[in-house]
Design a protein around this motif. Sequence first.
Motif, PDB file in Angstrom:
ATOM      1  N   MET A   1      48.988  44.780  47.249  1.00 65.03           N
ATOM      2  CA  MET A   1      50.032  44.068  46.748  1.00 65.03           C
ATOM      3  C   MET A   1      51.257  44.802  46.871  1.00 65.03           C
ATOM      4  SD  MET A   1      48.826  41.729  43.629  1.00 65.03           S
ATOM      5  CE  MET A   1      46.877  41.277  43.495  1.00 65.03           C
TER       6      MET A   1
ATOM      7  N   CYS B   1      56.430  41.212  33.112  1.00 64.41           N
ATOM      8  CA  CYS B   1      55.874  40.561  33.913  1.00 64.41           C
ATOM      9  C   CYS B   1      56.782  40.851  35.313  1.00 64.41           C
ATOM     10  CB  CYS B   1      55.973  38.916  34.103  1.00 64.41           C
ATOM     11  SG  CYS B   1      54.802  38.434  32.674  1.00 64.41           S
TER      12      CYS B   1
ATOM     13  N   PHE C   1      51.230  39.344  47.317  1.00 66.24           N
ATOM     14  CA  PHE C   1      49.577  39.534  47.531  1.00 66.24           C
ATOM     15  C   PHE C   1      49.635  39.780  48.860  1.00 66.24           C
ATOM     16  CE2 PHE C   1      45.443  38.512  45.674  1.00 66.24           C
ATOM     17  CZ  PHE C   1      44.788  39.370  46.432  1.00 66.24           C
TER      18      PHE C   1
ATOM     19  N   TYR D   1      47.707  45.821  35.898  1.00 72.97           N
ATOM     20  CA  TYR D   1      48.310  44.660  35.723  1.00 72.97           C
ATOM     21  C   TYR D   1      46.924  43.656  35.987  1.00 72.97           C
ATOM     22  CZ  TYR D   1      52.324  47.157  37.340  1.00 72.97           C
ATOM     23  OH  TYR D   1      53.402  48.086  37.390  1.00 72.97           O
ATOM     24  N   ARG D   2      47.352  42.309  35.794  1.00 66.79           N
ATOM     25  CA  ARG D   2      46.417  41.269  36.122  1.00 66.79           C
ATOM     26  C   ARG D   2      47.356  40.001  36.504  1.00 66.79           C
ATOM     27  NH1 ARG D   2      46.068  36.796  32.713  1.00 66.79           N
ATOM     28  NH2 ARG D   2      46.800  37.120  30.466  1.00 66.79           N
ATOM     29  N   LEU D   3      46.614  39.319  37.518  1.00 61.81           N
ATOM     30  CA  LEU D   3      47.247  38.199  38.163  1.00 61.81           C
ATOM     31  C   LEU D   3      47.496  37.036  36.989  1.00 61.81           C
ATOM     32  CD1 LEU D   3      45.553  37.863  41.429  1.00 61.81           C
ATOM     33  CD2 LEU D   3      47.902  38.163  41.063  1.00 61.81           C
TER      34      LEU D   3
ATOM     35  N   GLU E   1      48.024  33.819  37.739  1.00 62.89           N
ATOM     36  CA  GLU E   1      48.051  32.480  38.418  1.00 62.89           C
ATOM     37  C   GLU E   1      47.062  32.576  39.492  1.00 62.89           C
ATOM     38  OE1 GLU E   1      51.917  32.564  41.399  1.00 62.89           O
ATOM     39  OE2 GLU E   1      52.075  31.715  39.474  1.00 62.89           O
TER      40      GLU E   1
ATOM     41  N   ALA F   1      42.349  39.298  41.412  1.00 62.75           N
ATOM     42  CA  ALA F   1      42.408  40.145  42.774  1.00 62.75           C
ATOM     43  C   ALA F   1      41.297  40.306  43.209  1.00 62.75           C
ATOM     44  CB  ALA F   1      43.198  41.169  42.338  1.00 62.75           C
TER      45      ALA F   1
ATOM     46  N   PRO G   1      40.878  34.825  47.602  1.00 60.55           N
ATOM     47  CA  PRO G   1      42.139  34.518  47.439  1.00 60.55           C
ATOM     48  C   PRO G   1      42.443  33.113  48.354  1.00 60.55           C
ATOM     49  CG  PRO G   1      42.340  36.116  49.126  1.00 60.55           C
ATOM     50  CD  PRO G   1      40.777  35.812  48.558  1.00 60.55           C
TER      51      PRO G   1
ATOM     52  N   VAL H   1      52.916  36.003  43.921  1.00 60.69           N
ATOM     53  CA  VAL H   1      52.274  36.175  42.681  1.00 60.69           C
ATOM     54  C   VAL H   1      52.977  36.690  41.669  1.00 60.69           C
ATOM     55  CG1 VAL H   1      49.929  35.849  43.816  1.00 60.69           C
ATOM     56  CG2 VAL H   1      50.860  38.273  43.053  1.00 60.69           C
ATOM     57  N   TRP H   2      52.637  36.322  40.309  1.00 57.37           N
ATOM     58  CA  TRP H   2      53.046  36.906  39.076  1.00 57.37           C
ATOM     59  C   TRP H   2      52.234  37.820  38.546  1.00 57.37           C
ATOM     60  CZ3 TRP H   2      57.857  37.015  37.142  1.00 57.37           C
ATOM     61  CH2 TRP H   2      58.852  36.127  37.631  1.00 57.37           C
ATOM     62  N   LEU H   3      52.519  39.235  38.315  1.00 57.02           N
ATOM     63  CA  LEU H   3      51.639  40.008  37.593  1.00 57.02           C
ATOM     64  C   LEU H   3      52.292  40.174  36.324  1.00 57.02           C
ATOM     65  CD1 LEU H   3      51.306  42.845  40.520  1.00 57.02           C
ATOM     66  CD2 LEU H   3      49.758  40.587  40.050  1.00 57.02           C
TER      67      LEU H   3
END
Length: 244
Positions: A123, A142, A147, A200-202, A204, A208, A212, A219-221
């Motif tokens: 990403m 955030c 991605f 980080y984690r996704l 939405e 990862a 996908p 995306v938002w992390l």
Amino acid sequence: MPRDNMASLIQRVARQARITFRSPAGPAFGENLHRLQQLLDEVRAEDLHLAPRGPSAAAAAAGGGLPWSGVVPPVSYMHICETESFSMGVFLLRSGACIPLHDHPGMNGMLKVLYGTLRIACMDTLPPAAAAPPPAAAGGPCHRALFRSRQHYTPASPPCLLSPHTDNLHQIDAVDGPAAFLDILAPPYDPQHGRDCHYYRLLEGPAAGAEPAGLPREVWLMETPQAADFWCGGEPYPGPRVCL
């Protein structure tokens, strides 16, 4: 047929890495990076005296990893060398292990699989936007990201590359057994100079490491602490000595 002069190959990789990354803004950087990529692509597990396996239980018993509940670390690291401009070592992942989604602030990187299969999700960070993050974002800073890709890498694959702006965040999963990769980071992590590792984690869609939706996509992390089930132990490097 045995490969000749194996000790010189990892030495040549280290020397080329030093040449390449001591002037990352110089006019010859692209050419030097290409040469380093070519050398790294030649490296095989046997060149570093490695055989396919997971991190050894002996490493944890000897204090090489944190012996939480008697369990060996999911990932181990073999340090090869480090200068102010780059570091090089080998990561060994147990079957099913994952190095969670993380970044490399202001750094270049090269990853070459030595054995096994890795699934790597890559990403890019994106500039801040006026749009608000998803409601699930409560709990940490955030960031918007792109991605870009999710691919499988084997010893037959070319090195996976990252730059300060492209593929700088990635998650690495061992697929169908243990895996190992040679890793070069330039410059090395250094929290005192703003190069600390963040996780980080996704927020939405699938994680990862999951299949996908169409890529690339925004995306938002959410920045998170290091996962409780991830830690990295240490093991001695058994390969040819590198002198710089």
